[in-house]
Design an enzyme around this catalytic site. Structure first.
Site, PDB file in Angstrom:
ATOM      1  N   ASP A  84     114.416  33.698 103.856  1.00 31.32           N
ATOM      2  CA  ASP A  84     114.804  33.322 105.266  1.00 31.32           C
ATOM      3  C   ASP A  84     115.685  34.413 106.177  1.00 31.32           C
ATOM      4  O   ASP A  84     116.405  35.354 105.353  1.00 31.32           O
ATOM      5  CB  ASP A  84     115.274  32.270 105.359  1.00 31.32           C
ATOM      6  N   GLU A 141     118.186  29.807 102.422  1.00 31.68           N
ATOM      7  CA  GLU A 141     119.282  30.050 101.919  1.00 31.68           C
ATOM      8  C   GLU A 141     120.544  30.164 102.908  1.00 31.68           C
ATOM      9  O   GLU A 141     121.607  29.833 102.552  1.00 31.68           O
ATOM     10  CB  GLU A 141     119.428  31.608 101.161  1.00 31.68           C
TER      11      GLU A 141
END
Length: 400
Positions: A84, A141
């Site tokens: 991400d 994350e």
């Protein structure tokens, strides 16, 4: 398999060119937590083209691929990369800068994903090991705990790892220098929120109001005393204020009725996490009483401390030395202040986490800033490290 040095990977020009192209593609198309559809499509297609069995859907956009060694073995290990991006407007001026307004890969997850894809290709081409490797590509994350969601969705039931390993780039650290440590390496990352509630009133007549700003001011100025008076000086913990909200900009003569204060709390040991939660609430309640206002308090436990396990840390250090050279590995580094949701995986399965330097010097930038960029020269270090972890864990000499 045999030990791989990063220089061997870097010398493979065609291989490296393809990986850099992938990294730049991911960088140009950043996707934030649980929205990594394009990225997961790219990852899954790459892995499927290698002939690997690919599982999709854990935590929505998670991808897990399986590589079985050509030799018989029961041990199974997981290698994890995050995918991400962040809500930051990029200001790098790169030819492959973000094409998505307000989003960028400001933490290097584009590089982490690319390094694991490179290792996947090498392992698929030459699975000269005994056992099974699971390649775990994780969403979210950055703050939303994608690792925890993958686990709750059955990650370790479907892929029963005996050990799990993670890698992050080391911002502003010399290129290729590896750092890790046994035990707590990164703290728990928690969020707290305090709202002081009064009546508000006219700024010229505060005696006719109950003023929550005074309570909030005393609260903020006393927060640091929680650390100095409750946490031993040889331990580490941090409380910081990150958000304050009160009143209206166009009405500075009005005492607001509510003051919201939010921040973060970091701690390395469970007992001190409990202390921070308790004492922040007690401080807020005591000052609210003293100033005649009400208070609401929340403490949200987000990421637990990241704690490396003994055998896996020793193995990670050995694999890193093979990749970058013995004098470029620090196996007893200082603990790091940031938090990381790989900690959820390490709570469930033994493993280790390492940082590999992204490059230092005047042109280097820290993560989570508009000018940060993952260093393409780091890719071969990461690929070599992953291959050496697999060799150390599952190479025929490691079977036992």
């Amino acid at each position: 398999m045999s030990a791989i040095n990063a220089a061997h990977i870097a010398a493979e020009t065609e291989f490296m060119s393809r990986l850099i192209e992938i990294r730049h593609d991911i960088h140009q198309h950043p996707e934030t937590a649980f929205e990594e559809k394009r990225t997961s499509d790219l990852v899954a297609a790459f892995l499927e083209n290698l002939g690997l069995k690919v599982h999709r859907g854990l935590a929505g956009t998670g991808v897990v691929a399986t590589i079985k060694g050509r030799h018989e073995g029961n041990r199974k290990i997981g290698l994890r990369a995050d995918m991400d991006a962040l809500f930051i407007e990029e200001d790098t001026g790169l030819s492959y800068t973000s094409t998505v307004p307000g989003k960028m890969h400001a933490c290097g997850h584009d590089g982490h994903t690319t390094m694991l894809l490179g290792a996947a290709e090498k392992l698929a081409q030459n699975p000269d090991f005994a056992g099974t490797v699971y390649l775990i590509f994780q969403p979210a994350e950055e703050g939303l705990g994608g690792a925890r969601v993958m686990i709750n969705d059955g990650l370790f039931e479907l892929f029963d790892c005996d050990a799990v390993y993670g890698v992050h780039n080391g911002p502003c650290e010399p290129l290729g220098v590896v750092k890790t440590r046994l035990g707590p390496m990164m703290p728990a990352g928690d969020t707290w929120e305090v709202t002081f509630k009064g009546t508000g009133g006219h700024g010229a007549m505060p005696h006719a109001a109950t003023d929550p700003t005074v309570a909030a001011g005393d609260f903020i100025s006393n927060l640091s005393n929680i650390i100095s008076r409750n946490i031993p000086s040889n331990d580490k913990a941090v409380i910081s204020v990150g958000h304050i909200q009160a009143g209206a900009f166009d009405s500075p003569n009005i005492i607001p009725s509510n003051v919201l204060v939010r921040g973060t709390a970091r701690s390395f040991k469970p007992q001190y996490r409990d202390v921070l939660e308790k004492r922040i609430g007690e401080l807020a309640a005591g000052l609210a009483t003293a100033h005649g206002v009400e208070v609401q308090y929340k403490f949200i436990r987000r990421y637990p401390p990241l704690v490396n396990h003994p055998n896996e840390t020793e193995l990670a250090v050995r694999a890193a030395k093979q990749a970058v050279g013995e004098d470029r590995v620090d196996g007893a580094c200082d603990a790091i202040g940031g938090s990381e949701d790989f900690s959820f995986m390490l709570e469930k399965v033994p493993g280790a986490y390492v940082m590999i330097g992204n490059g230092d010097g005047p042109d280097s930038h820290f993560v989570h800033t508009p000018k940060f960029d993952f260093n393409d020269d780091l890719i071969p270090f990461g690929v070599a490290y992953w291959l050496n972890v697999v060799d150390a864990e599952l190479g025929q000499n490691a079977v036992g």
